[in-house]
Design an enzyme around this catalytic site. Structure first.
Site, short mmCIF file in Angstrom:
data_model
loop_
_atom_site.label_atom_id
_atom_site.label_comp_id
_atom_site.label_asym_id
_atom_site.label_seq_id
_atom_site.Cartn_x
_atom_site.Cartn_y
_atom_site.Cartn_z
CG HIS A 81 -1.85 -1.16 1.27
ND1 HIS A 81 -3.10 -1.12 0.67
CD2 HIS A 81 -1.72 -2.40 1.80
CE1 HIS A 81 -3.70 -2.29 0.84
NE2 HIS A 81 -2.88 -3.09 1.52
CG ASN A 113 -6.77 -0.29 -0.24
OD1 ASN A 113 -5.66 -0.24 -0.75
ND2 ASN A 113 -6.95 -0.69 1.01
CG ASP A 171 -5.93 -5.58 -0.12
OD1 ASP A 171 -6.39 -6.50 0.57
OD2 ASP A 171 -4.98 -4.87 0.24
CG HIS A 198 -9.65 -8.21 2.10
ND1 HIS A 198 -8.75 -7.55 2.89
CD2 HIS A 198 -10.68 -8.56 2.92
CE1 HIS A 198 -9.21 -7.51 4.14
NE2 HIS A 198 -10.39 -8.12 4.17
CG ASP A 324 -1.55 -6.34 3.84
OD1 ASP A 324 -1.74 -5.34 3.13
OD2 ASP A 324 -2.39 -6.78 4.65
CG HIS A 328 -2.18 2.83 9.35
ND1 HIS A 328 -3.20 3.29 8.55
CD2 HIS A 328 -2.27 1.47 9.31
CE1 HIS A 328 -3.89 2.27 8.07
NE2 HIS A 328 -3.34 1.16 8.52
#
Length: 451
Positions: A81, A113, A171, A198, A324, A328
Site C-alpha cells: 500500500h 484502495n 483489497d 481480500h 501487505d 499509518h
C-alpha cells in the site's frame, strides 16, 4: 512472462549508467540451482557473467566487495500500500519504493484502495507517470475490481489493462456479491490480468478487531472468526473453477484456509495465494499487550494457524510471501486498540524477521524463504528474479551474520508502524540492484569503482 523492469520507475526505458561487479559473494539462487562463490558481473541491465571469485575485471564498473556475504535474486512484493493518491502523509511512491529497495525488493505491486480509489484509466496513467519520476524500484499498479470499491458495478477492466494496470483488486474490502464476483471472473478473460482477493465475509467478521478465540475472550474484545476468511475462499475458488478463471488469495491467515486452497489446487482451480511475515511469525498472544502494532486484517490467529501457514509454505500450497505493507500515521496507531487503524509496515524487515524466526531456529531453510520472497512476481505474470547469466539483473546482497535493531536508525518508509520495531534481528540487506542499477546501499556499506 514480462520482465520486472518493464514496470514503471526512474529506470524506465533507460540503460543503467555503469556496470556493476559484486565480488566474491556466495551466489544463492534456489530456483536456478546456483549455490557457489562467484563474482557477479552486471552489464546492460543483465547478469552478464558468474565469474570465478576475484577474477572479474571491468573498467569503470561499480565494485561491491561482497566476500562473506550472500547474493540472492532480489525479492518481489505483490501486495503493498503506497497510499497514493490521497494519503501521502502516510506513504508515497518515493518513500514506499525506498523502503522496498532497503528491504531487498526489485519490484512491488501497489494496491488500489486509495483515496480516491484507482478505478479509471486516468488514475492509472497518473500513477505510472509519477512512478517514472519518483520510484526507486519498478512498481506495478492494480486497479479496483468494482467502481469506488462499492462492490456493485465492475470497472472497465479492458480499458484499465490498456492503460497499464497490472491486475485488479478491491483489497481492503471483500467482494460481497457472488454475482458480481462471477461477472468479474468472466470479464477477466477479456482483460487477461490477475484478480487479487481480500477474502472476508463481513457478516461473519462483524465489528471484530482481533482473532476470535481464547485471547479475545480474555481481553474482552470482539473477535473475527477464521471461518470468515475460509468461507469466502471456498466461494471464490468454486466460482474460479466454474469459470476457468484465475484468482490470487491475499494474506492467508487460517489453517482452514490453507486446506481450502490445497483442495482447490487439487481440483485444478487456477489459484495462487500469499502469506505475510507477521502471520508466519506471530500469534494472537501478541495482542494481549493491546499494542496496536499487532492490529491488522486478517488478524493474528493461533499457534495452530501459524503452524499451518508454515507447513503450507513448505509444501508449496502457499505460493509466495507478501508483506501487505500498510503505513499509518502515529495518530492512527497510538490510540486504544479498538480504535486503531488496521495494518502494519513490513518491507524493510521482511527478510530479517523470517530469517531470525524461521531460518535460524531450523524451521524452514534459507533457500525456501529466498524463493518464496521472489515468487509473487509469477502470480502477476512477471518473471521472478534469477542469478542465471542472461537474466535481468535483480540482486539482493545479504549479511547473514549482522544483528541490528529494527527502526533504530529510522525508516525509509514515511510511517513507522512496524510490528518488528525495536526487535533485535539477524540478517540484513546491505544492497539491492534493480534492473541493473544499485537501488539501495546500506549507509555503512562502502562500494568502489574499478580502475
Amino acid at each position: 512472462m514480462r520482465r520486472i523492469a518493464s514496470l514503471d520507475w526512474r529506470g524506465t526505458g533507460s540503460a543503467p549508467e555503469r556496470p556493476v561487479i559484486v565480488r566474491g559473494a556466495r551466489a544463492l539462487d534456489p530456483r536456478a540451482g546456483i549455490d557457489a562463490r562467484h563474482d557477479i558481473v552486471v552489464r546492460d541491465g543483465e547478469i552478464a557473467e558468474l565469474a570465478a571469485p576475484g577474477s572479474a575485471e571491468l573498467e569503470g564498473a561499480e565494485v561491491i566487495e561482497a566476500e562473506g556475504l550472500v547474493a540472492v535474486p532480489a525479492f518481489f512484493d505483490p501486495h503493498v500500500h503506497l497510499r497514493v493518491p490521497g494519503r501521502e502523509d502516510k506513504e508515497d511512491i518515493e518513500t514506499g519504493t525506498r523502503a522496498a529497495a532497503a528491504g531487498g525488493y526489485c519490484g512491488i505491486i501497489a494496491m488500489a484502495n486509495t483515496d480516491p480509489p484507482v478505478d479509471t484509466p486516468g488514475a492509472i496513467d497518473s500513477l505510472r507517470e509519477r512512478a517514472r519520476v519518483d520510484a526507486s524500484v519498478p512498481v506495478g499498479f492494480v486497479a479496483t475490481v468494482t467502481r469506488g470499491m462499492r462492490g456493485e458495478e465492475l470497472t472497465d477492466m479492458t480499458e484499465l489493462a490498456a492503460a497499464g494496470a497490472v491486475g485488479f483488486s478491491d483489497d481492503g474490502l471483500p467482494i460481497r456479491s457472488a454475482r458480481v464476483m462471477r461477472r468479474a471472473l468472466q470479464y477477466q478473460a477479456l482483460a487477461g490480468l490477475q484478480i487479487a482477493l481480500h477474502e472476508e465475509d463481513p457478516e461473519l467478521s462483524g465489528g471484530g478487531v482481533m482473532h476470535e478465540g481464547e485471547v479475545s475472550a480474555a481481553v474482552g474484545m470482539a473477535g473475527i472468526p477464521s471461518v470468515s476468511e475460509t468461507a469466502m475462499i471456498l466461494r471464490d475458488a468454486a466460482l474460479a473453477g466454474y469459470e476457468s478463471a484465475r484468482i490470487h488469495v491475499q494474506h492467508l491467515s487460517a489453517a482452514e484456509s490453507v486446506e481450502a486452497v490445497a483442495r482447490a489446487k487439487e481440483d485444478g482451480v487456477q489459484i495462487t495465494c500469499e502469506a505475510t511475515p507477521h502471520h508466519l511469525t506471530l500469534t494472537d498472544e501478541a495482542v494481549r499487550s493491546l499494542d496496536a502494532r499487532y492490529k491488522m486484517n486478517p488478524p493474528l490467529r493461533t499457534e495452530a494457524d501459524r503452524q499451518a501457514l508454515i507447513e503450507g509454505l513448505r509444501s508449496g500450497v502457499i505460493d509466495c510471501i507478501a508483506t501487505d505493507h500498510a503505513p499509518h500515521t502515529r495518530q492512527e496507531k497510538e490510540v486504544p486498540f479498538e480504535q486503531a487503524a488496521m495494518g502494519v509496515t513490513g518491507l524493510e524487515t521482511a527478510f530479517a524477521v523470517l530469517y531470525t524466526d524461521l531460518v535460524l531456529p531450523g524451521v524452514l531453510p534459507l533457500e525456501l524463504i529466498v524463493e518464496r520472497l521472489g515468487s509473487g512476481a509469477a502470480a502477476f505474470g512477471f518473471e521472478p528474479a534469477s542469478l542465471k547469466p542472461g537474466s535481468e539483473a535483480n540482486v539482493t546482497l545479504l549479511d547473514l551474520e549482522r544483528t541490528w535493531e529494527a527502526g533504530a536508525g529510522g525508516w525509509e518508509s514515511r510511517s513507522g508502524n512496524s510490528f518488528a520495531a525495536g526487535r533485535e534481528l539477524t540478517g540484513q540487506v546491505l544492497a539491492t540492484i534493480a534492473g541493473g542499477e544499485v537501488a539501495y546501499r546500506q549507509r555503512s556499506f562502502a562500494m568502489g569503482v574499478a580502475q
